[in-house]
Design a protein around this motif. Structure first.
Motif, PDB file in Angstrom:
ATOM      1  N   GLY A  35       0.811  -1.320   0.020  1.00  0.00           N
ATOM      2  CA  GLY A  35       0.041   0.117  -0.223  1.00  0.00           C
ATOM      3  C   GLY A  35       0.849   1.278  -0.091  1.00  0.00           C
ATOM      4  N   TYR A  36       2.109   1.211   0.426  1.00  0.00           N
ATOM      5  CA  TYR A  36       2.782   2.507   0.504  1.00  0.00           C
ATOM      6  C   TYR A  36       3.021   2.855  -1.116  1.00  0.00           C
ATOM      7  N   HIS A  37       3.095   4.400  -1.266  1.00  0.00           N
ATOM      8  CA  HIS A  37       3.263   4.963  -2.557  1.00  0.00           C
ATOM      9  C   HIS A  37       4.874   5.269  -2.743  1.00  0.00           C
ATOM     10  N   LEU A  38       5.415   5.099  -3.942  1.00  0.00           N
ATOM     11  CA  LEU A  38       6.579   5.417  -4.412  1.00  0.00           C
ATOM     12  C   LEU A  38       6.687   6.718  -4.695  1.00  0.00           C
ATOM     13  N   LEU A  39       7.619   7.436  -4.235  1.00  0.00           N
ATOM     14  CA  LEU A  39       7.468   9.207  -4.768  1.00  0.00           C
ATOM     15  C   LEU A  39       9.063   9.309  -5.219  1.00  0.00           C
ATOM     16  N   ASP A  40       8.977  10.427  -5.965  1.00  0.00           N
ATOM     17  CA  ASP A  40      10.170  11.068  -6.317  1.00  0.00           C
ATOM     18  C   ASP A  40       9.873  12.513  -6.285  1.00  0.00           C
ATOM     19  N   SER A  41      10.784  13.303  -5.449  1.00  0.00           N
ATOM     20  CA  SER A  41      10.517  14.497  -4.927  1.00  0.00           C
ATOM     21  C   SER A  41      11.686  15.456  -4.792  1.00  0.00           C
ATOM     22  N   LEU A  42      11.421  16.569  -5.143  1.00  0.00           N
ATOM     23  CA  LEU A  42      12.768  17.328  -5.101  1.00  0.00           C
ATOM     24  C   LEU A  42      12.209  18.533  -3.510  1.00  0.00           C
ATOM     25  N   VAL A  43      12.983  18.236  -2.710  1.00  0.00           N
ATOM     26  CA  VAL A  43      12.581  18.872  -1.359  1.00  0.00           C
ATOM     27  C   VAL A  43      13.397  19.851  -0.752  1.00  0.00           C
ATOM     28  N   VAL A  44      13.114  21.103  -0.499  1.00  0.00           N
ATOM     29  CA  VAL A  44      13.846  21.957  -0.019  1.00  0.00           C
ATOM     30  C   VAL A  44      13.244  22.571   1.470  1.00  0.00           C
ATOM     31  N   PHE A  45      13.839  23.531   2.099  1.00  0.00           N
ATOM     32  CA  PHE A  45      13.248  23.921   3.410  1.00  0.00           C
ATOM     33  C   PHE A  45      13.391  25.306   3.353  1.00  0.00           C
ATOM     34  N   ALA A  46      12.577  25.993   4.375  1.00  0.00           N
ATOM     35  CA  ALA A  46      12.112  27.446   4.261  1.00  0.00           C
ATOM     36  C   ALA A  46      12.804  27.883   5.455  1.00  0.00           C
ATOM     37  N   ALA A  47      12.973  29.206   5.641  1.00  0.00           N
ATOM     38  CA  ALA A  47      13.443  29.878   6.480  1.00  0.00           C
ATOM     39  C   ALA A  47      12.458  30.252   7.773  1.00  0.00           C
ATOM     40  N   VAL A  48      11.204  29.712   7.688  1.00  0.00           N
ATOM     41  CA  VAL A  48      10.265  29.599   8.539  1.00  0.00           C
ATOM     42  C   VAL A  48      10.019  28.239   9.206  1.00  0.00           C
ATOM     43  N   GLY A  49       9.829  28.255  10.663  1.00  0.00           N
ATOM     44  CA  GLY A  49       9.328  27.119  11.190  1.00  0.00           C
ATOM     45  C   GLY A  49       9.116  26.949  12.348  1.00  0.00           C
ATOM     46  N   ASP A  50       9.013  25.830  13.172  1.00  0.00           N
ATOM     47  CA  ASP A  50       8.669  25.602  14.497  1.00  0.00           C
ATOM     48  C   ASP A  50      10.005  25.729  15.348  1.00  0.00           C
TER      49      ASP A  50
END
Length: 279
Positions: A35-50
């Motif tokens: 059931g798990y989906h296979l992904l291909d994603s370009l991920v970046v991070f923001a200067a805002v957060g917790d």
């Protein structure tokens, strides 16, 4: 981007920054038998957060504060709690929520990833969720498989952006259930090191978020956000992040992003609109 983990304080408290995770692309390339989906994603991070503070102690306690604290569990349902247990760590954790939860920008995964990174945990992050390993990595990366394969993407340029959330919570499993086509093409190779802004924007424009259509059916407000972003001055690209409902627009400069965020916030005071840098 601010430091993700600050030095330990004199009383042993560790301060952590959990940046918002942004999927510049999100290709769903298949589904496993389990059931798990296979992904291909370009991920970046923001200067805002917790932000989090971890103070060692004999018992595990979680305190929730901040503008998005309401509705966030402070017990074992919280991924922060689960991350601390995975690390075998006990003490008081103060979690200051500045990111909307259920918004496709990491949320609890970003918090859990920051805790695991701060406590030096190397393995087991994927057991907490598909986004936790990349959030634990905390830098631009290509995320593959079920989220367990992380390839550094150090050559990704920085982007000026506006993040917009209309206050709509969408459950990720429901979005995946609403996805009709689950064997889409993967991403091509990323632009070469040193590629300019135009090359990157053109490359991104040719990619996709395969969950966006399914999410829009569940939450039409996503379409409203994308349309509003597309109408802002100087916008280069508009897309939804993750499984929604947060969307982003990319701009040539921080000044352009700030102007767009101000205009959007004026027209839609109930939306969360934040100018930021992505890298």
């Amino acid at each position: 981007m601010p430091e993700k983990t600050d030095p330990t304080l004199p009383d042993g408290t560790i301060r952590c920054f959990a940046p918002a995770k942004i999927n510049l692309t999100l290709h769903v390339t298949g589904q496993r038998n389990d059931g798990y989906h296979l992904l291909d994603s370009l991920v970046v991070f923001a200067a805002v957060g917790d932000r989090l503070w971890l103070t060692p102690g004999s018992d595990l306690m979680l305190e929730i504060a901040g503008p998005f604290a309401p509705g966030v569990p402070s017990d074992a349902r919280n991924l922060v709690w689960q991350a601390a247990e995975l690390a075998g760590w006990c003490g008081h954790i103060r979690l200051e929520k500045h990111l909307p939860h259920g918004g496709g920008i990491g949320g609890g995964s970003a918090d859990a990833g920051a805790v695991l990174r701060a406590l030096g945990v190397q393995d087991g992050a994927v057991s907490l969720g598909a986004d936790v390993p990349v959030c634990q990595f905390g830098r631009a990366a290509r995320m593959l498989g079920i989220g367990d394969q992380i390839a550094p993407a150090a050559d990704v340029m920085s982007f000026f952006a506006v993040l917009v959330n209309p206050g709509v919570h969408i459950a990720t499993p429901t979005v995946f259930q609403n996805l009709v086509v689950k064997d889409n093409p993967p991403m091509p190779d990323l632009p070469a090191a040193g590629s300019g802004d135009r090359i990157w924007i053109d490359w991104l424009a040719a990619q996709r978020n395969d969950l966006e259509g399914a999410a829009r059916q569940l939450a039409p407000a996503i379409g409203d956000v994308c349309s509003a972003l597309a109408e802002t001055d100087e916008v280069l690209l508009v897309r939804m992040s993750g499984s929604g409902s947060t969307c982003f627009g990319l701009y040539p400069s921080m000044s352009d992003a700030q102007t767009a965020a101000k205009a959007l916030a004026t027209r839609h005071p109930d939306w969360w609109c934040v100018p930021t840098v992505l890298n």
